[in-house]
Design a protein around this motif. Structure first.
Motif, PDB file in Angstrom:
ATOM      1  N   PHE A 120     -33.475  -4.348   8.717  1.00 37.03           N
ATOM      2  CA  PHE A 120     -32.414  -3.654   7.967  1.00 37.03           C
ATOM      3  C   PHE A 120     -32.941  -3.148   6.627  1.00 37.03           C
ATOM      4  CE2 PHE A 120     -31.557  -7.049   4.877  1.00 37.03           C
ATOM      5  CZ  PHE A 120     -32.152  -8.143   5.509  1.00 37.03           C
ATOM      6  N   PRO A 121     -32.297  -2.082   6.114  1.00 33.36           N
ATOM      7  CA  PRO A 121     -32.742  -1.520   4.836  1.00 33.36           C
ATOM      8  C   PRO A 121     -32.251  -2.360   3.665  1.00 33.36           C
ATOM      9  CG  PRO A 121     -30.807  -0.348   5.610  1.00 33.36           C
ATOM     10  CD  PRO A 121     -31.144  -1.354   6.678  1.00 33.36           C
ATOM     11  N   THR A 122     -33.045  -2.444   2.620  1.00 30.29           N
ATOM     12  CA  THR A 122     -32.533  -2.932   1.334  1.00 30.29           C
ATOM     13  C   THR A 122     -33.018  -1.947   0.275  1.00 30.29           C
ATOM     14  OG1 THR A 122     -34.282  -4.284   0.342  1.00 30.29           O
ATOM     15  CG2 THR A 122     -33.034  -5.309   2.152  1.00 30.29           C
ATOM     16  N   GLU A 123     -32.546  -2.102  -0.938  1.00 32.87           N
ATOM     17  CA  GLU A 123     -32.958  -1.194  -2.019  1.00 32.87           C
ATOM     18  C   GLU A 123     -34.432  -1.380  -2.387  1.00 32.87           C
ATOM     19  OE1 GLU A 123     -31.032  -3.707  -2.120  1.00 32.87           O
ATOM     20  OE2 GLU A 123     -31.164  -4.858  -3.981  1.00 32.87           O
ATOM     21  N   THR A 124     -35.003  -2.560  -2.048  1.00 29.68           N
ATOM     22  CA  THR A 124     -36.419  -2.787  -2.395  1.00 29.68           C
ATOM     23  C   THR A 124     -37.318  -2.282  -1.275  1.00 29.68           C
ATOM     24  OG1 THR A 124     -36.315  -5.029  -1.488  1.00 29.68           O
ATOM     25  CG2 THR A 124     -35.948  -4.772  -3.869  1.00 29.68           C
ATOM     26  N   VAL A 125     -37.289  -2.970  -0.138  1.00 24.17           N
ATOM     27  CA  VAL A 125     -38.063  -2.599   1.047  1.00 24.17           C
ATOM     28  C   VAL A 125     -37.222  -3.027   2.255  1.00 24.17           C
ATOM     29  CG1 VAL A 125     -40.279  -2.954  -0.151  1.00 24.17           C
ATOM     30  CG2 VAL A 125     -39.305  -4.833   1.186  1.00 24.17           C
ATOM     31  N   TYR A 126     -37.611  -2.613   3.460  1.00 21.42           N
ATOM     32  CA  TYR A 126     -36.891  -3.039   4.660  1.00 21.42           C
ATOM     33  C   TYR A 126     -37.246  -4.492   4.976  1.00 21.42           C
ATOM     34  CZ  TYR A 126     -34.938   1.493   5.991  1.00 21.42           C
ATOM     35  OH  TYR A 126     -34.193   2.646   6.022  1.00 21.42           O
ATOM     36  N   GLY A 127     -36.256  -5.233   5.482  1.00 28.08           N
ATOM     37  CA  GLY A 127     -36.463  -6.633   5.819  1.00 28.08           C
ATOM     38  C   GLY A 127     -36.421  -6.856   7.325  1.00 28.08           C
ATOM     39  N   LEU A 128     -37.115  -7.893   7.778  1.00 26.27           N
ATOM     40  CA  LEU A 128     -37.096  -8.289   9.193  1.00 26.27           C
ATOM     41  C   LEU A 128     -36.230  -9.543   9.267  1.00 26.27           C
ATOM     42  CD1 LEU A 128     -38.233  -7.825  12.065  1.00 26.27           C
ATOM     43  CD2 LEU A 128     -40.139  -9.313  11.444  1.00 26.27           C
ATOM     44  N   GLY A 129     -34.990  -9.381   9.747  1.00 21.00           N
ATOM     45  CA  GLY A 129     -34.002 -10.428   9.576  1.00 21.00           C
ATOM     46  C   GLY A 129     -33.712 -11.271  10.800  1.00 21.00           C
ATOM     47  N   ALA A 130     -33.302 -12.508  10.521  1.00 16.54           N
ATOM     48  CA  ALA A 130     -32.816 -13.428  11.551  1.00 16.54           C
ATOM     49  C   ALA A 130     -31.850 -14.405  10.878  1.00 16.54           C
ATOM     50  CB  ALA A 130     -33.979 -14.186  12.184  1.00 16.54           C
ATOM     51  N   ASP A 131     -31.025 -15.051  11.688  1.00 12.87           N
ATOM     52  CA  ASP A 131     -30.074 -16.043  11.191  1.00 12.87           C
ATOM     53  C   ASP A 131     -30.833 -17.161  10.454  1.00 12.87           C
ATOM     54  OD1 ASP A 131     -28.246 -18.054  10.790  1.00 12.87           O
ATOM     55  OD2 ASP A 131     -27.545 -18.128  12.875  1.00 12.87           O
ATOM     56  N   ALA A 132     -30.565 -17.312   9.161  1.00 14.96           N
ATOM     57  CA  ALA A 132     -31.303 -18.287   8.340  1.00 14.96           C
ATOM     58  C   ALA A 132     -31.047 -19.726   8.786  1.00 14.96           C
ATOM     59  CB  ALA A 132     -30.910 -18.128   6.877  1.00 14.96           C
TER      60      ALA A 132
ATOM     61  N   SER B  12     -18.404 -21.142   9.789  1.00 12.12           N
ATOM     62  CA  SER B  12     -18.240 -21.518   8.382  1.00 12.12           C
ATOM     63  C   SER B  12     -17.796 -20.348   7.517  1.00 12.12           C
ATOM     64  CB  SER B  12     -19.572 -22.033   7.834  1.00 12.12           C
ATOM     65  OG  SER B  12     -20.535 -20.988   7.901  1.00 12.12           O
ATOM     66  N   GLY B  13     -17.910 -19.130   8.064  1.00 12.81           N
ATOM     67  CA  GLY B  13     -17.630 -17.941   7.257  1.00 12.81           C
ATOM     68  C   GLY B  13     -18.779 -17.590   6.325  1.00 12.81           C
ATOM     69  N   GLN B  14     -19.829 -18.405   6.343  1.00 14.04           N
ATOM     70  CA  GLN B  14     -21.010 -18.151   5.508  1.00 14.04           C
ATOM     71  C   GLN B  14     -22.170 -17.748   6.413  1.00 14.04           C
ATOM     72  OE1 GLN B  14     -20.852 -18.233   2.142  1.00 14.04           O
ATOM     73  NE2 GLN B  14     -18.685 -18.742   2.434  1.00 14.04           N
ATOM     74  N   GLY B  15     -22.781 -16.620   6.104  1.00 17.36           N
ATOM     75  CA  GLY B  15     -23.922 -16.178   6.909  1.00 17.36           C
ATOM     76  C   GLY B  15     -25.057 -15.756   5.999  1.00 17.36           C
ATOM     77  N   GLY B  16     -26.244 -16.246   6.267  1.00 13.02           N
ATOM     78  CA  GLY B  16     -27.417 -15.843   5.488  1.00 13.02           C
ATOM     79  C   GLY B  16     -28.453 -15.264   6.436  1.00 13.02           C
ATOM     80  N   VAL B  17     -29.073 -14.179   6.021  1.00 11.82           N
ATOM     81  CA  VAL B  17     -30.106 -13.565   6.853  1.00 11.82           C
ATOM     82  C   VAL B  17     -31.466 -13.776   6.196  1.00 11.82           C
ATOM     83  CG1 VAL B  17     -30.983 -11.403   7.828  1.00 11.82           C
ATOM     84  CG2 VAL B  17     -28.523 -11.879   7.850  1.00 11.82           C
ATOM     85  N   ALA B  18     -32.272 -14.594   6.875  1.00 14.58           N
ATOM     86  CA  ALA B  18     -33.639 -14.829   6.405  1.00 14.58           C
ATOM     87  C   ALA B  18     -34.433 -13.573   6.700  1.00 14.58           C
ATOM     88  CB  ALA B  18     -34.250 -16.012   7.144  1.00 14.58           C
ATOM     89  N   ALA B  19     -35.073 -13.014   5.689  1.00 16.27           N
ATOM     90  CA  ALA B  19     -35.830 -11.782   5.934  1.00 16.27           C
ATOM     91  C   ALA B  19     -36.979 -11.614   4.968  1.00 16.27           C
ATOM     92  CB  ALA B  19     -34.909 -10.563   5.844  1.00 16.27           C
ATOM     93  N   PRO B  20     -38.192 -11.658   5.486  1.00 10.82           N
ATOM     94  CA  PRO B  20     -39.328 -11.183   4.704  1.00 10.82           C
ATOM     95  C   PRO B  20     -39.387  -9.665   4.852  1.00 10.82           C
ATOM     96  CG  PRO B  20     -40.100 -12.004   6.812  1.00 10.82           C
ATOM     97  CD  PRO B  20     -38.584 -12.116   6.825  1.00 10.82           C
ATOM     98  N   SER B  21     -40.292  -9.024   4.158  1.00 17.09           N
ATOM     99  CA  SER B  21     -40.491  -7.598   4.345  1.00 17.09           C
ATOM    100  C   SER B  21     -40.915  -7.358   5.797  1.00 17.09           C
ATOM    101  CB  SER B  21     -41.551  -7.091   3.373  1.00 17.09           C
ATOM    102  OG  SER B  21     -42.715  -7.897   3.435  1.00 17.09           O
ATOM    103  N   ALA B  22     -40.444  -6.224   6.357  1.00 19.52           N
ATOM    104  CA  ALA B  22     -40.629  -5.967   7.790  1.00 19.52           C
ATOM    105  C   ALA B  22     -41.987  -5.319   8.078  1.00 19.52           C
ATOM    106  CB  ALA B  22     -39.486  -5.096   8.313  1.00 19.52           C
ATOM    107  N   ASN B  23     -43.045  -6.053   7.759  1.00 18.24           N
ATOM    108  CA  ASN B  23     -44.405  -5.579   8.013  1.00 18.24           C
ATOM    109  C   ASN B  23     -45.215  -6.745   8.552  1.00 18.24           C
ATOM    110  OD1 ASN B  23     -43.920  -6.218   4.937  1.00 18.24           O
ATOM    111  ND2 ASN B  23     -46.008  -6.885   5.434  1.00 18.24           N
ATOM    112  N   LYS B  24     -46.350  -6.414   9.167  1.00 16.69           N
ATOM    113  CA  LYS B  24     -47.269  -7.457   9.598  1.00 16.69           C
ATOM    114  C   LYS B  24     -47.835  -8.159   8.362  1.00 16.69           C
ATOM    115  CE  LYS B  24     -46.844  -6.772  13.983  1.00 16.69           C
ATOM    116  NZ  LYS B  24     -47.544  -5.773  14.788  1.00 16.69           N
ATOM    117  N   PHE B  25     -48.159  -9.430   8.493  1.00 16.46           N
ATOM    118  CA  PHE B  25     -48.630 -10.242   7.372  1.00 16.46           C
ATOM    119  C   PHE B  25     -49.776  -9.555   6.612  1.00 16.46           C
ATOM    120  CE2 PHE B  25     -51.243 -13.864   5.731  1.00 16.46           C
ATOM    121  CZ  PHE B  25     -50.339 -14.271   4.755  1.00 16.46           C
ATOM    122  N   GLY B  26     -49.628  -9.453   5.289  1.00 18.43           N
ATOM    123  CA  GLY B  26     -50.690  -8.891   4.451  1.00 18.43           C
ATOM    124  C   GLY B  26     -50.653  -7.379   4.323  1.00 18.43           C
TER     125      GLY B  26
END
Ligand code: TXA
Ligand code: MG
Length: 377
Positions: A27-39, A137-151
């Protein structure tokens, strides 16, 4: 019909449902795109690590919607953290806080902290809201590093993500479109997880929100990371690197380079190139044996004349192309990763970056390009 509000709502619902099902969504963010999953789903978080080729002891940032309950994620939220949130959220600031006991340690690489960020991008916010609604719970967090291969260089366009994970089909990775990222480099990270022990706040990663802005809100100077500070993979010496060897050169070195390389033939190939994505280089496809320099000003002999068509042909025989980059650090940061990816695609032998000023305004850019250059040092 594409691009309608109906389509957007449908794609967001699909993304939120996939997250709830333990699947990956970029997904897009204002910084960089993230690769997300249920945290809160360690298997889904493990899938991020696998896709990125990233060591699993590296923590990931948990993204939350503006109305999220912070106390669900953090064991405690000190007043300093609240002040920063008040001033900078939603936006490009990640806070490291003590992790609430029921949040899986997988998101923090086993550390007792959690990195939280509330992005300002409307698509990210809509996705986070839709996802939270699907949680009991009504609370959802998306764990996401930048959506690129490591490094590798972080993605600032949806197409970068698709290119980066070309091996994953639409079924394995849904990529939400959100236009070019406006900040262009990863969020500022501040550690406020150890204030109760009298340590911090500590700047872990410089970014668009500067140390000075943070210090202003906090009314105190920031500390430097100590040995016990939370680990940050973006703080590895060599990171954020393109495939093409890259080095940072002073203006004097650059002019020597122009003279030396230019001496091999009749002159220097030049390209005024402020907006990297809009123009194709004149000699597209023929970059194989040449280097390229990203400069704040054209080389001296180029200043008084503009390039005309005939020179584009001569340019094919030259050894060094050049492009003008912005002298505004925010614009430079916004365009940097897309430009590095574009230059990578053109097959240059080397990328030379003219060293930006070494001051606070350029700190985050200097940090990223310094790490990119370190990958080849
Ligand atoms: O702008 C950003 O921060 C982007 C977008 C997608 O939000 N994300 C990003 O993620 O840059 P990533 O994984 O490439 O970098 C996140 C950094 C890593 O250096 C990680 O070590 C650090 O955040 N981090 C996350 N949680 C942490 C924690 N609990 N303790 C210490 N560092 C943490
Ligand atoms: Mg990253």
């Amino acid at each position: 019909m594409t691009g309608t509000a109906f389509d957007m709502a449908r794609v967001l619902a699909e993304g939120a449902q996939r997250l709830a099902d333990g699947r990956l969504v970029a997904f897009p963010t204002e910084t960089v795109y993230g690769l997300g999953a249920d945290a809160e789903n360690p298997t889904a978080v493990a899938a991020i690590y696998a896709a990125k080729g990233r060591p699993s002891n590296h923590p990931v940032i948990v993204h939350i919607a503006p109305e999220a309950d912070l106390s669900y994620w953090a064991a405690s939220v000190p007043p300093e953290a609240r002040a920063l949130i008040q001033a900078f959220w939603p936006g490009p600031l990640t806070l490291i806080l003590p992790r609430a006991a029921h949040i899986p340690a997988a998101v923090s690489g086993g550390q007792s902290s959690v990195g939280l960020r509330c992005p300002s991008h409307p698509v990210a916010q809509a996705l986070l809201r839709e996802f939270a609604q699907r949680k009991p719970s009504g609370q959802g967090g998306v764990a996401a590093p930048s959506a690129n291969k490591f490094g590798q260089v972080s993605p600032t366009h949806a197409r970068h993500v698709r290119e980066e994970f070309a091996e994953l089909g639409e079924d394995e990775l849904l990529v939400l479109e959100g236009g070019p990222s406006q900040v262009g480099i990863e969020s500022t990270i501040i550690d406020v997880s150890r204030l109760a022990q009298g340590i911090g706040p500590v700047l872990l990663r410089p970014g668009h929100i500067t140390a000075m802005q943070l210090a202003d809100v906090l009314g105190m100077e920031l500390g430097r990371p100590d040995a016990a500070a939370p680990r940050v993979s973006g703080s590895l010496k060599a990171h954020y690197a393109p495939r093409t060897p890259l080095s940072i050169v002073t203006r004097a070195e650059l002019e020597g380079l122009f003279k030396g390389l230019a001496g091999k033939s009749d002159g220097i190939a030049g390209q005024e190139h402020v907006n990297a994505s809009k123009h194709k280089p004149l000699n597209h496809g023929a970059a194989g044996r040449r280097a390229v320099a990203l400069v704040f000003e054209p080389p001296p002999e180029q200043k008084t004349r503009s390039l005309h068509v005939g020179e584009a042909i001569i340019a094919a025989a030259q050894h060094l192309d050049w492009r003008i980059c912005s002298s505004d650090p925010s614009v430079y940061a916004r365009d940097l990763y897309a430009l590095l990816r574009e230059l990578d695609g053109l097959g240059y032998t080397h990328i030379y970056l003219e060293a930006p000023p070494r001051n606070e305004a350029w700190r985050a850019v200097n940090d990223r390009i310094g790490r990119a250059a370190a990958a080849f040092a």
